[in-house]
Scaffold this active site. Structure first.
Site, PDB file in Angstrom:
ATOM      1  N   LYS A  36       0.839  -1.199   0.000  1.00  0.00           N
ATOM      2  CA  LYS A  36       0.000   0.000   0.000  1.00  0.00           C
ATOM      3  C   LYS A  36       0.876   1.253   0.000  1.00  0.00           C
ATOM      4  O   LYS A  36       2.090   1.185   0.200  1.00  0.00           O
ATOM      5  CB  LYS A  36      -0.916  -0.007   1.229  1.00  0.00           C
ATOM      6  CG  LYS A  36      -0.163   0.080   2.550  1.00  0.00           C
ATOM      7  CD  LYS A  36      -1.112   0.074   3.741  1.00  0.00           C
ATOM      8  CE  LYS A  36      -0.322   0.192   5.038  1.00  0.00           C
ATOM      9  NZ  LYS A  36      -1.195   0.270   6.226  1.00  0.00           N
ATOM     10  N   TYR A 263      16.051  30.153   6.358  1.00  0.00           N
ATOM     11  CA  TYR A 263      14.955  30.925   6.940  1.00  0.00           C
ATOM     12  C   TYR A 263      15.049  31.013   8.459  1.00  0.00           C
ATOM     13  O   TYR A 263      15.273  30.018   9.146  1.00  0.00           O
ATOM     14  CB  TYR A 263      13.613  30.283   6.583  1.00  0.00           C
ATOM     15  CG  TYR A 263      13.229  30.386   5.126  1.00  0.00           C
ATOM     16  CD1 TYR A 263      13.147  31.619   4.488  1.00  0.00           C
ATOM     17  CD2 TYR A 263      12.929  29.242   4.393  1.00  0.00           C
ATOM     18  CE1 TYR A 263      12.781  31.710   3.156  1.00  0.00           C
ATOM     19  CE2 TYR A 263      12.557  29.322   3.056  1.00  0.00           C
ATOM     20  CZ  TYR A 263      12.491  30.563   2.445  1.00  0.00           C
ATOM     21  OH  TYR A 263      12.122  30.644   1.118  1.00  0.00           O
TER      22      TYR A 263
END
Length: 374
Positions: A36, A263
């Site tokens: 999955k 940042y």
């Protein structure tokens, strides 16, 4: 083709070998390889083929759409999909020979209705033994198994399996769930059901709790060479990590003492240092929570990300190491080769190895080595 290099190299032979190792260790007659979520980020179709090559005889998907993709690509092995919407249309599953997990009386009736037009629906009844996610609640087991038996006698369904899922919370909780599962099996037998497959354990329980193995186990994280245990690395289990995530250095810059990086200037250089710019970021699935902690291997040395991880790029503090534009930067892979591991990144981001690999984005090219795709 030139451009930014973002590559996940997947070793399909490692996946096949991991399946072989798990089968030999666990010893059940049947083994489901869970592919999955795009094969836990590794690529569902190549992983499915490799797992089958390694000896898996079932494949597990979360929903019917995932299963149909494998059927459409030529996978003929038995498939099970177990999570469905409240108004699921099971006709395509029936037509394509996909087994479906059933978690309620309503889903059972929908599956039977689809089968009445298109053939027999093969179902696995999922019993909620205490995880309290999907699955038939204990107070509804009796009417559900009785109705399933009626529909089976009518020829619209075949109950091929009964299953549940463990919380892996504590030995007592696991024991309580196993006992509950046995009670559910007894209720099904009393109703006249004779399922071929009883399955409860995923990788962790299958390895640690022999009493949870029954007829089949569902192996997920283990087939990718990753450990489900915090205190047992994959090498101790005889497993080899199958995916290496890498990029290349696209810029190298000197940063003076006191200079801020990325940042928010969450990193300021204590002394003169050098940073390497690598084009992988949280837009590719690199967890931003690993800012300032994530490890990156370059030229045989492991360095640390400097400052905030951005959407498309990171800066790596390389100090005075000899790193140049074009050098390969490995975020994680097989630690036996001297690179950081998926578990290193899980620890750096306060997460788990499952999340690290499944979150990898579609800007990353998957390259396959060995196996049926070789």
């Amino acid at each position: 083709m030139s451009g930014l290099h973002r590559e996940a190299v997947v070793d399909l032979d490692a996946i096949a070998s991991n399946v072989e190792t798990l089968r030999a260790t666990i010893g059940t007659k049947h083994m489901m390889a869970v592919v999955k979520a795009n094969g836990y980020g590794h690529g569902a179709l190549p992983v499915a083929r490799a797992a089958l090559d390694g000896g898996a005889d079932w494949l597990g998907l979360v929903d019917i759409a995932e299963a149909l993709e494998l059927r459409g690509a030529g996978i003929l092995a038995p498939l099970l999909a177990w999570l469905h919407g409240h108004d699921e249309d099971f006709r395509m599953a029936v037509e394509s020979g996909v087994d479906v997990g059933i978690s309620s009386l309503e889903q059972l009736e929908l599956a039977a209705s689809a089968a009445s037009r298109d053939g027999i629906a093969h179902v696995h009844l999922k019993l909620d033994t205490g995880l309290h996610r999907n699955g038939v609640p204990a107070e509804q087991w009796e009417p559900v198994v009785q109705r399933a038996a009626e529909l089976e006698r009518a020829g619209s369904i075949r109950v091929r399996g009964l299953f549940s899922h463990l919380a892996n919370a504590s030995p007592d909780d696991d024991a309580n769930q196993v006992a509950a599962f046995v009670r559910g099996l007894e209720a099904a037998e009393a109703a006249g059901l004779t399922p071929q497959l009883r399955h409860l354990a995923s990788t962790s329980a299958a390895l640690a709790l022999p009493g949870t193995r029954f007829d089949m186990v569902r192996t997920g994280i283990g087939i990718y060479g990753l450990s489900p245990f915090e205190d047992r690395p994959s090498a101790e289990l005889g497993l080899v990590p199958a995916l290496e995530l890498a990029s290349t250095v696209v810029a190298v810059k000197r940063v003076p003492a006191g200079g801020g990086v990325s940042y928010g200037y969450r990193f300021r250089a204590e002394t003169d240092t050098t940073v390497a710019l690598v084009p992988l970021g949280y837009g590719d699935g690199i967890p931003r929570s690993a800012s300032g902690r994530g490890p990156v291997g370059i030229n045989g040395q492991v360095h640390t990300i400097a400052g905030t991880i951005a959407m498309d790029q990171v800066l790596v503090d390389i100090g005075d190491a000899d790193v140049r534009v074009g050098d390969r930067a490995v975020f994680f892979g097989d630690p036996a080769t001297g690179v950081p591991s998926v578990d290193d990144w899980a620890h750096a981001s306060d997460s788990i190895n499952y999340e690290i690999v499944t979150r990898l984005g579609n800007r990353i090219t998957r390259t396959y080595r060995g196996g049926s795709a070789g």
